[in-house]
Design a protein around this motif. Structure first.
Motif, short mmCIF file in Angstrom:
data_model
loop_
_atom_site.label_atom_id
_atom_site.label_comp_id
_atom_site.label_asym_id
_atom_site.label_seq_id
_atom_site.Cartn_x
_atom_site.Cartn_y
_atom_site.Cartn_z
N PRO A 153 -5.02 15.12 -4.98
CA PRO A 153 -3.89 14.24 -5.32
C PRO A 153 -4.26 12.79 -5.04
N TYR A 154 -3.81 11.92 -5.90
CA TYR A 154 -4.09 10.49 -5.77
C TYR A 154 -2.74 9.77 -5.71
N PRO A 155 -2.29 9.40 -4.52
CA PRO A 155 -0.95 8.82 -4.38
C PRO A 155 -0.89 7.38 -4.90
N PRO A 156 0.32 6.93 -5.25
CA PRO A 156 0.46 5.54 -5.68
C PRO A 156 0.26 4.59 -4.50
N ASP A 157 0.03 3.33 -4.83
CA ASP A 157 -0.07 2.34 -3.76
C ASP A 157 1.33 2.12 -3.17
N PRO A 158 1.43 1.49 -2.00
CA PRO A 158 2.74 1.32 -1.34
C PRO A 158 3.78 0.62 -2.20
N GLU A 159 3.38 -0.41 -2.94
CA GLU A 159 4.33 -1.14 -3.78
C GLU A 159 4.91 -0.23 -4.87
N THR A 160 4.08 0.57 -5.49
CA THR A 160 4.55 1.49 -6.52
C THR A 160 5.45 2.55 -5.90
N ALA A 161 5.08 3.06 -4.74
CA ALA A 161 5.90 4.06 -4.05
C ALA A 161 7.30 3.53 -3.74
N VAL A 162 7.39 2.26 -3.37
CA VAL A 162 8.69 1.65 -3.09
C VAL A 162 9.52 1.57 -4.37
N ARG A 163 8.89 1.18 -5.48
CA ARG A 163 9.63 1.11 -6.76
C ARG A 163 10.14 2.49 -7.17
N ILE A 164 9.31 3.51 -6.99
CA ILE A 164 9.73 4.87 -7.34
C ILE A 164 10.89 5.31 -6.45
N ALA A 165 10.79 5.04 -5.16
CA ALA A 165 11.86 5.43 -4.22
C ALA A 165 13.17 4.72 -4.53
N ALA A 166 13.10 3.52 -5.11
CA ALA A 166 14.31 2.76 -5.40
C ALA A 166 14.93 3.13 -6.76
N ASP A 167 14.21 3.88 -7.57
CA ASP A 167 14.69 4.22 -8.91
C ASP A 167 15.24 5.65 -8.93
N PRO A 168 16.56 5.83 -9.08
CA PRO A 168 17.14 7.18 -9.03
C PRO A 168 16.61 8.10 -10.13
N LEU A 169 16.24 7.55 -11.27
CA LEU A 169 15.69 8.38 -12.35
C LEU A 169 14.30 8.92 -12.02
N LEU A 170 13.53 8.13 -11.28
CA LEU A 170 12.17 8.57 -10.92
C LEU A 170 12.18 9.47 -9.70
N ARG A 171 13.14 9.28 -8.81
CA ARG A 171 13.23 10.13 -7.62
C ARG A 171 13.56 11.57 -8.00
N ALA A 172 14.34 11.74 -9.04
CA ALA A 172 14.75 13.09 -9.45
C ALA A 172 13.55 13.82 -9.97
#
Length: 185
Positions: free
Chosen positions: A166-185
């Motif tokens: 697995p290749y995780p996103p960088d911290p900035e991308t992870a924050v954007r994903i966590a803040a987006d309810p459509l992506l968290r689902a």
């Protein structure tokens, strides 16, 4: 040839369970299909693939040891939705006879030209359009100091796979994903 590629989790699962993965045309953006078909035609001309062929799989040369280069390539190619879905880094050893190396810069220019031709020609994607598409220099020579080689292969095979993780996103991308309810689902 040592290569690396970034793929979705289901690609890795297919390689592990079926021994191979073939890309699917319905996953290619419609406006990109003429350029992809031209690349498949070049792979066919070089006897890399047979008559009926799926779209190519993009890779980059090397052993994937330069973390900054991988991160830069990943961030330029992948959207937040892909990061949220999951990304795997695959390291491969592919026979040279199964590879086509070209200029990434020339490819992007060609992609743009074929999209413009498709838009202005009135033709739909298909063999007639691809036959009349703009010429492409399929050589490996780079255009400038900023250009990079890209390598396409016809499929992923279990015997070519050296590692997959697995290749995780960088911290900035992870924050954007966590803040987006459509992506968290």
């Amino acid at each position: 040839m040592r290569l690396w590629t970034l793929q979705a989790p289901e690609v890795v699962a297919a390689v592990r369970s079926d021994g191979r993965y073939l890309a699917e045309w319905d996953r290619v953006i419609v406006n990109w299909r003429p350029a992809f078909r031209a690349m498949v035609a070049e792979m066919r001309r070089r006897d890399i693939i047979s008559d009926s062929a799926p779209p190519p799989i993009w890779c980059w040369p090397g052993r994937a040891l330069r973390r900054n280069r991988i991160r830069q390539q990943a961030n330029s190619l992948l959207g937040d939705d892909q990061w949220a879905h999951g990304v795997w880094l695959l390291k491969l050893d592919v026979p040279d006879s199964q590879t086509l190396t070209t200029s990434y810069s020339r490819w992007n220019d060609y992609l743009g030209v074929t999209m413009d031709l498709l838009r202005t020609s009135g033709l739909s994607d298909g063999p007639a359009f691809t036959a009349g598409a703009a010429p492409m220099n399929w050589g490996p020579e780079l255009e400038n100091d900023w250009d990079q080689p890209q390598v396409v292969i016809p499929e992923l095979r279990r015997e070519w796979l050296l590692t997959a993780r697995p290749y995780p996103p960088d911290p900035e991308t992870a924050v954007r994903i966590a803040a987006d309810p459509l992506l968290r689902a």
